[in-house]
Design an enzyme around this catalytic site. Structure first.
Site, PDB file in Angstrom:
ATOM      1  N   ALA A  82      34.917  44.349  32.732  1.00  0.00           N
ATOM      2  CA  ALA A  82      33.898  45.097  33.467  1.00  0.00           C
ATOM      3  C   ALA A  82      33.574  46.412  32.768  1.00  0.00           C
ATOM      4  CB  ALA A  82      34.367  45.351  34.896  1.00  0.00           C
ATOM      5  N   CYS A 128      45.158  42.750  42.625  1.00  0.00           N
ATOM      6  CA  CYS A 128      44.245  41.719  43.122  1.00  0.00           C
ATOM      7  C   CYS A 128      44.158  40.541  42.153  1.00  0.00           C
ATOM      8  CB  CYS A 128      42.861  42.306  43.381  1.00  0.00           C
ATOM      9  SG  CYS A 128      42.111  43.111  41.959  1.00  0.00           S
ATOM     10  N   ILE A 137      29.883  43.862  39.628  1.00  0.00           N
ATOM     11  CA  ILE A 137      28.936  44.546  38.746  1.00  0.00           C
ATOM     12  C   ILE A 137      28.516  43.637  37.596  1.00  0.00           C
ATOM     13  CG2 ILE A 137      30.660  45.538  37.186  1.00  0.00           C
ATOM     14  CD1 ILE A 137      27.499  47.306  38.554  1.00  0.00           C
TER      15      ILE A 137
END
Length: 588
Positions: free
Chosen positions: A122, A174, A97
């Site tokens: 983000a 992650c 994004i």
């Protein structure tokens, strides 16, 4: 029941069907949220997420199954959601994004934006774009048994950045496996590695990189590390073996493990091109060039030995020596539990941490530092995500019904409150008039040494890392409009190594900063100070109220000097002391 009653209202039911929603994130909260939205009747969704599915996701992200491992989360989430509501229009975008194409114009097409993200950067970015586009944002988050939902609308409620956020104590899996950027990420990875090899293995904490769809001719398959097969949709998927399974198959060979973790796995990560669009890629360890110690610990004082930073050859030797010793203990005790006070346990984590950090160009840390930084990781809880996603939809229905005044900030605590309520609601607060993001004229004050801080530090550590900008342009408010930093590649790169003082920036200077990707402007007031900061901190960010107090104190000081008055105002001393104690300090 309340949701069913709401949807009996004809106007609201039509609004839900016509509403175009952007969901950012398809992980823990995102999976539950997407399912809830299509079952509630939302028919027009766009989902953006960059991650791929890993085995460790399957215990809580219920839109995914084992045969989906390695595929983009958004694609599988779309396919699974359409099984609940085949008539829904769902667009899946496998991307970040943060990329420039998702700008203000992109956000303006939506009636609602819902965040299901796991990182501050983000969240800040989406918050600013929603403010610029005038779109209502429903923000959410969870950590273990704790959760929170709030609603953000420009001019009517606090934005995500109105109040400073506490430093995160947990880290997305992650990030740990694929894209570490801080020493603590490497420390967590090293502790997970210890548990995988010698303790109780946990799929959530496997240290192998996430899998991704990679054509067979683009990656050299190693039968000891992975298997390639086709899932039910006919896609070729690379399945990584768990670290424990791989190590057992290789008889706990320490040299093979060194090669796997710090060479082969890194080469695998480099094949994931999208991860490195905006990040510096790692470099596999050149083992052959590190065959002997570059420096020796001989002659180091015993009291300071733990504060000395190990060289890479030392880390390699210690790592190789720890494996057989820990394996021997494991065979005797079955499963080991990492103990920071056990020398061999700590040595293994220190060596693993610094080898990992070296590959990702992260500063190395001493044994003393790593021992003090090591901490516990809070697990993700599926039921927390389910509750939070349900609350998001309830708040969305209030917004679409034109009842924004009924929207609340909802907290999910670990234990019921004194009234036995598990969900605690609070009215939405008004925007902070001093907020450096959503106030009518955002300003911030930064205290630093203009003689030592470079324009590169201003760009990378202050504007991007602290203020969350993506592509900042900086203009010196000197009456000439001098451009100091440009987001256009190559235009001002020669300025970055130079100090701020070389451009005439000193105490009282003002900088105009503009991030066109976020449609965000900020005025930065500079306070020059030659004070030294602890822990290698290079600057301090001061709130506007504190800045005004400091300026008033300076004016009082100048007046006293002008009148040659030796009397010291005790109340002013107290104010100054309070300001100094209250300054918000940021680590670089």
């Amino acid at each position: 029941f309340k949701m069913a009653v709401c949807l009996q209202q004809r106007n609201l039911s039509e609004a839900v069907k016509k509403c175009k929603v952007l969901v950012v994130g398809a992980g823990g909260i995102g999976c539950e949220l997407i399912k809830n939205l299509v079952l509630t009747g939302f028919n027009n969704l766009i989902i953006v997420d960059l991650d791929t599915i890993d085995v460790s996701n399957l215990n809580r992200q219920f839109l995914f199954q084992k045969n989906h491992v390695g595929r983009p989360k958004v694609e599988v989430a779309r396919e699974s959601a359409l099984l609940f509501n085949p008539n829904a229009s769902i667009t899946a975008i496998h991307d970040s994004i943060l990329n420039p194409e998702y700008n203000v114009s992109f956000f303006k097409q939506f009636s609602l934006v819902m965040n299901a993200l796991d990182n501050k950067k983000a969240r800040n970015h989406v918050n600013r774009l929603c403010l610029a586009a005038g779109v209502t944002l429903i923000e959410s988050g969870s950590a273990g048994y704790l959760g929170q939902v709030t609603v953000i609308r420009k001019g009517e409620s606090e934005c995500y950045e109105c109040l400073p956020k506490p430093v995160a104590k947990t880290f997305p899996g992650c990030t740990i496996r694929n894209t570490p950027s801080e020493p603590i990420h490497c420390i967590v990875w090293a502790k997970h590695l210890y548990s995988q090899l010698f303790g109780e293995p946990d799929a959530d904490n496997d240290v192998s990189p996430d899998t991704e769809l990679i054509p067979i001719d683009e990656y050299n398959n190693d039968e000891n590390m992975e298997t390639l097969e086709k899932n039910e949709e006919g896609h070729e998927v690379t399945h990584r073996l768990s670290t424990r399974t791989w190590m057992e198959a290789n008889n706990y060979d320490s040299k093979k493990l060194l090669q796997k973790l710090f060479v082969t796995d890194i080469e695998y990560l480099l094949t994931m091109d999208k991860l490195w669009k905006t990040r510096k890629p790692p470099e596999p360890l050149s083992i052959l060039t590190h065959t002997s110690h570059e420096e020796s610990s001989e002659g180091t004082s015993t009291s300071l030995v733990d504060q000395r930073q190990w060289s890479i050859p030392e880390c390699i030797d210690i790592f190789l020596n720890c494996i057989p010793a820990l394996r021997e203990r494991q065979l005797e005790q079955k499963e080991l539990i990492w103990d920071k006070d056990c020398d061999i346990d700590l040595d293994f984590v220190v060596a693993s941490t610094n080898l990992r950090a070296h590959l990702f160009s992260i500063p190395l840390k001493s044994k003393f530092d790593i021992k003090s930084m090591a901490g516990n990781i809070i697990p993700a809880i599926a039921t927390t995500n389910a509750v939070i996603s349900g609350i998001i939809v309830m708040e969305a229905l209030k917004v679409l019904a034109g009842e924004f005044n009924r929207c609340k900030t909802t907290y999910l605590p670990k234990h019921p409150n004194p009234r036995k309520h598990l969900l605690v609601t609070c009215p939405l607060l008004k925007p902070n008039p001093k907020c450096y993001v959503c106030s009518p004229r955002p300003e911030a004050t930064v205290k630093l040494n203009t003689n030592t801080v470079t324009m590169g530090t201003l760009q990378d550590k202050i504007l991007i890392a602290h203020f969350g900008m993506v592509a900042p342009d900086v203009e010196f408010d000197d009456g000439k409009g001098t451009i100091l930093i440009s987001s256009e590649e190559g235009e001002t790169e020669e300025n970055l190594p130079r100090t701020m003082a070389e451009f005439g920036i000193n105490d009282g200077s003002r900088l105009k900063v503009d991030d066109f990707l976020q449609n965000y402007q900020l005025i930065i007031n500079i306070i020059h100070s030659s004070d030294s900061y602890e822990d290698e901190k290079e600057f301090e960010v001061i709130s506007e109220d504190k800045f005004e107090l400091q300026q008033n104190n300076k004016r009082r000081t100048r007046k006293r000097k002008a009148s040659d008055n030796p009397i010291v105002d005790e109340s002013s001393k107290k104010v100054r002391l309070q300001v100094e104690n209250d300054i918000e300090t940021l680590e670089d």
